[in-house]
Design an enzyme around this catalytic site. Structure first.
Site, PDB file in Angstrom:
ATOM      1  CG  ASP A   6      -4.455   6.090   1.852  1.00  0.00           C
ATOM      2  OD1 ASP A   6      -5.177   6.973   1.786  1.00  0.00           O
ATOM      3  OD2 ASP A   6      -4.440   4.973   2.334  1.00  0.00           O
ATOM      4  CG  ASN A  21      -4.944  -6.151   4.793  1.00  0.00           C
ATOM      5  OD1 ASN A  21      -5.092  -5.258   5.393  1.00  0.00           O
ATOM      6  ND2 ASN A  21      -4.990  -6.336   3.579  1.00  0.00           N
ATOM      7  CD  GLU A  41      -3.822  -3.789   0.823  1.00  0.00           C
ATOM      8  OE1 GLU A  41      -3.789  -4.002   2.120  1.00  0.00           O
ATOM      9  OE2 GLU A  41      -4.844  -3.599   0.179  1.00  0.00           O
TER      10      GLU A  41
END
Ligand code: GLP
Length: 256
Positions: free
Chosen positions: A67, A135, A142
């Site tokens: 990324d 998370n 995400e």
């Protein structure tokens, strides 16, 4: 899924470096996927040490970034391409032209993401190194990223920006957007090695290993890949091991 629980970050680094070294030795032209983050830093230090002291070579390796931030100057130290060069590729014998990353300065960024995704699919990553976010994200996928997602531009959550602020002077400097390999892209790699350290990772590790396989916990997709190795320190493993340090079995369904 293979789960390795290491007593500390040195042991973690050494076990993970063994996996990388065995992979590099297993093929003529290895293709490695590289992540960034605190959990992988000890691994990169150990690989550099083995390169210098034990002639581990990356000369035949091609490496692809997992990324990348969007919006940082090309020479910003936190641009992941620069991070990976500083921590690993610039300190071993991997030629600069063999480190691939998306051109996040491209005026046509969506097309660039598609081009990078095609390149990755063609190259076939043999070993993909990954971290896991607090998370439950993997790379910058995400929560609620689709399991079939491909390399694309994403907006970072407040949690991820806050977590990554430790690498910047202020929270405001943390980019709001990034390019990430998609979950579908990552799943095409032959072997996924996921590293997680520290108490903040205990909850996402528990959800990924024992919760439902759901897009709201991107790391839960790992359970559907045929070859995954999770390398954890004892803090990150805290919720999934018993007091003897052995991995607790998945809860079985109660018989009526
Ligand atoms: C960043 C990276 C992720 C990485 C995560 C975990 O968000 N983009 O790819 O998995 O950090 O990093 P750490 O190991 O520092 O917790």
């Amino acid at each position: 899924m293979e789960v390795i629980v290491a007593s500390d970050s040195d042991v973690m680094a050494s076990r993970a470096a063994d996996i990388v070294q065995a992979f590099l030795a297993s093929t003529h032209s290895p293709v490695l996927g590289l992540a960034t983050g605190a959990s992988v830093q000890p691994l990169y230090r150990e690989l550099v040490r083995r390169h210098r002291e034990e002639v581990l070579s990356f000369a035949a390796t091609r490496a692809f970034l997992l990324d990348e931030y969007v919006g940082l100057d090309p020479d910003h130290p936190q641009l992941y391409r620069n991070v990976v060069r500083t921590e690993l590729t610039g300190r071993v014998d991997l030629r600069p032209a063999r480190l691939f990353s998306p051109d996040v300065c491209s005026a046509e960024l969506e097309e660039e993401c598609a081009r990078y995704d095609r390149m990755i699919s063609r190259a076939r990553i043999g070993l993909q190194i990954l971290g896991i976010g607090r998370n439950g994200h993997i790379a910058f996928n995400e929560p609620d990223s689709t399991f079939d997602s491909r390399t694309r531009i994403v907006r970072l959550t407040a949690t991820t920006r806050a977590d990554n602020a430790r690498f910047f002077d202020t929270l405001d400097e943390v980019p709001r957007r990034a390019v990430t390999q998609g979950l579908g892209t990552i799943m095409e790699a032959g072997h996924l090695m996921v590293m997680a350290s520290g108490a903040a990772k205990a909850a996402p590790v528990l959800k990924a290993l024992r919760g439902p396989v759901t897009e709201s916990v991107p790391a839960s997709i790992l359970r559907t890949h045929p070859r995954v190795t999770l390398v954890l320190d004892s803090q990150a493993a805290d919720a999934v091991v018993n007091c003897d340090g052995a991995l607790m079995p998945s809860p079985t369904r109660q018989q009526p």
